[in-house]
Design a protein around this motif. Structure first.
Motif, mmCIF file in Angstrom:
data_model
loop_
_atom_site.group_PDB
_atom_site.id
_atom_site.type_symbol
_atom_site.label_atom_id
_atom_site.label_comp_id
_atom_site.label_asym_id
_atom_site.label_seq_id
_atom_site.Cartn_x
_atom_site.Cartn_y
_atom_site.Cartn_z
ATOM 1 N N MET A 136 0.843 -1.210 0.000
ATOM 2 C CA MET A 136 0.000 0.000 0.000
ATOM 3 C C MET A 136 0.872 1.251 0.000
ATOM 4 S SD MET A 136 -3.140 -0.924 2.567
ATOM 5 C CE MET A 136 -3.714 0.780 2.539
ATOM 6 N N LYS A 137 1.947 1.242 0.806
ATOM 7 C CA LYS A 137 2.825 2.408 0.881
ATOM 8 C C LYS A 137 3.597 2.616 -0.410
ATOM 9 C CE LYS A 137 3.609 2.446 5.895
ATOM 10 N NZ LYS A 137 4.634 2.292 6.975
ATOM 11 N N GLU A 138 4.068 1.510 -0.997
ATOM 12 C CA GLU A 138 4.852 1.598 -2.227
ATOM 13 C C GLU A 138 4.543 0.401 -3.122
ATOM 14 O OE1 GLU A 138 9.463 2.214 -3.765
ATOM 15 O OE2 GLU A 138 9.074 1.303 -1.812
ATOM 16 N N PRO A 139 3.571 0.538 -4.005
ATOM 17 C CA PRO A 139 3.267 -0.563 -4.922
ATOM 18 C C PRO A 139 4.444 -0.809 -5.874
ATOM 19 C CG PRO A 139 1.492 1.067 -4.884
ATOM 20 C CD PRO A 139 2.669 1.688 -4.183
ATOM 21 N N LEU A 140 4.820 -2.061 -6.013
ATOM 22 C CA LEU A 140 5.877 -2.446 -6.952
ATOM 23 C C LEU A 140 5.328 -3.578 -7.821
ATOM 24 C CD1 LEU A 140 9.013 -2.486 -4.579
ATOM 25 C CD2 LEU A 140 8.471 -0.768 -6.312
#
Length: 545
Positions: A79-83
């Motif tokens: 959620m914080k950093e989609p990769l």
């Protein structure tokens, strides 16, 4: 004049174009997006945490990353950093627990044969991981896929069974080590491993090594390589053949083809030693570039600790509450008696008794805590991740090694004058109080820790930048056999010139023998001639008489 001007412009443009083309050969790549497979079959979280920043950074740069591990990205992290180009193949299931809070301190044995116990523990973990990981349904499904990769990353630790992935996907690979290089790895890649001055990872020797240490170092280094070659690898081969097929080459042959090795060490801590060009130190790779704000309750506790804080954390695997009561009481009594506050990682709901100067939590944001200005000492077990963070921040340390490479790491920090080492076997109120007095009151420890921190952080490129560059470099096909040491192909007796020494000794002995026989022959001839002359002289004397 016009002709001269025209020729000048022409050659200027021509050489500029040539220079641009020449430069492009050095900086451009034929493939901007790379497909990379990473294998982490060990169940220890700290091993994965070292290289997690590298995997995520590669994904940020657009590469397709497939990670086989027990530690998939959490929903919160996604959620914080989609990769989207970071793909997890999750080995974890409800029947298999990871190695967190599993080590019972009542089982710790620091007798003289401790290194042998360490090898047995490594063997147990290796067989467990290979059997569970490689036989899982997700791995079997993955092996049936038609995936292709530009590079495979594998952790180099206590087993070679995962090297079958390299044979299956026919891709170059780069090895990763979350600690000092294991003895058998140096053997495989032909890296120098001199027991006369390079301490073994299984001991806690300080430098320089005295005679008895050097003898132990040599014997154990030789023994551990033999045990790994003929015990570890033989069992690994059986499991790997079952999973990857009977046509799988010898695992040692695959291990010898590693095109580079990233090592989570730095010579400022462990000392300078000869390394191959493609053995790259990236110690501190896991350390974040920014310090995050602390939780409010922890921040308030530290902010109000005007006399300084002792941070106490023995890592993710040790169950502190399993410590024998006598030793635990020694720690509690000393902590209760000091005026400073203590922040303690403790995995159960309550401490054995209430201590007014202690805050404890099941989990703590360690790096952020260590960076708080009121934290003055780090009490740890010598695990490389925590120790590296302490060195990075420049904190003096008290280290109580328990298992594995912790003895080696603790001795290295003590050798730099940045730590006091306590033996767990000899842990008493007196020894702990002495260690606290030294670290808090002897300013040399803090000064040495600050100097060590400066040397540790001052590098031509960050550990992450270095690791990314090497990963992309090998994935682009630039490693091949260019950096492979010829020493890797030599037998042990060839590598150490045993055959040459035997021939020279034989020639020397033969020369001495021939020389001895020649002298003996000459002496006998000389004696015969002398005897003949003496006999003639006597005959002559008889005639005259």
């Amino acid at each position: 004049m016009q002709q001269i001007y025209f020729l000048t412009v022409f050659f200027t443009v021509f050489f500029t174009c040539c220079l641009a083309v020449n430069q492009s050969l050095f900086v451009n790549t034929t493939k901007t997006k790379l497909k990379i497979l990473s294998i982490f079959g060990h169940l220890g979280k700290s091993h994965f945490d070292v290289y997690k920043p590298l995997l995520e950074e590669l994904a940020r740069r657009g590469h397709e990353i497939t990670v086989v591990s027990y530690f998939p990205r959490t929903d919160n992290a996604n959620m914080k950093e989609p990769l989207p180009n970071y793909k997890d193949i999750n080995l974890k299931n409800s029947k298999v627990g990871i190695f967190v809070n599993i080590l019972d301190l009542k089982e710790i044995n620091h007798a003289w044969f401790r290194p042998l116990l360490e090898l047995l523990r490594l063997k147990f973990m290796a067989e467990y991981a290979c059997s569970i990981s490689l036989r899982s349904s997700v791995v079997k499904e993955f092996l049936r896929s038609n995936e292709t990769f530009d590079l495979i990353l594998t952790e180099n630790f206590n087993t070679d069974c995962y090297l079958g992935f390299i044979h299956r996907f026919k891709a170059p690979y780069m090895a990763l080590s979350s600690h000092q290089i294991m003895p058998w790895t140096n053997n495989d890649i032909g890296n120098t491993d001199n027991p006369s001055y390079i301490p073994s990872i299984f001991f806690g020797f300080t430098r320089p090594l005295v005679f008895f240490n050097r003898m132990q170092n040599f014997l154990w280094l030789s023994l551990s390589k033999v045990i790994y070659e003929y015990w570890f690898r033989s069992i690994d081969q059986v499991i790997a053949n079952e999973v990857f097929g009977p046509d799988l080459p010898k695992l040692k042959e695959i291990a010898q083809q590693s095109q580079a090795l990233l090592v989570n060490t730095h010579s400022s801590i462990h000392g300078n030693r000869p390394q191959l060009f493609n053995v790259v130190e990236i110690g501190g790779l896991h350390i974040p570039s920014k310090v995050k704000p602390l939780p409010k309750d922890i921040a308030q506790f530290l902010d109000n600790a005007h006399e300084g804080v002792l941070y106490f954390n023995l890592g993710s695997m040790i169950k502190m509450h399993s410590m024998p009561r006598k030793k635990l009481d020694a720690i509690l009594n000393v902590i209760e008696s000091i005026s400073r506050k203590v922040l303690w990682k403790w995995e159960t709901a309550e401490l054995p008794r209430k201590l007014d100067n202690v805050m404890f939590r099941k989990w703590l944001p360690q790096f952020d805590v260590l960076n708080h200005p009121n934290v003055k000492c780090y009490f740890g077990h010598g695990g490389l991740l925590g120790l590296s963070e302490g060195v990075y921040v420049g904190l003096p340390m008290i280290l109580m090694p328990m298992y594995g490479d912790q003895f080696h790491n603790s001795a290295a920090a003590a050798n730099r004058g940045a730590a006091v080492v306590i033996s767990y076997s000899d842990l008493t109120e007196q020894s702990l109080r002495h260690a606290l007095d030294e670290v808090f009151n002897n300013t040399s420890y803090r000064e040495n820790a600050q100097k060590l921190s400066k040397a540790y952080r001052d590098r031509p490129a960050s550990p992450l930048e270095t690791a990314v560059w090497w990963t992309e470099y090998i994935a682009r096909g630039n490693g091949k056999s260019y950096y492979r040491s010829d020493s890797a192909d030599l037998s042990w007796y060839q590598r150490y010139l045993i055959d040459v020494a035997l021939v020279l000794i034989t020639v020397f002995v033969a020369f001495i023998y021939i020389l001895f026989r020649l002298i003996k022959l000459l002496l006998s001839l000389f004696g015969a001639v002398k005897g003949s002359r003496t006999g003639e002289k006597r005959k002559k004397e008889k005639k005259e008489n």
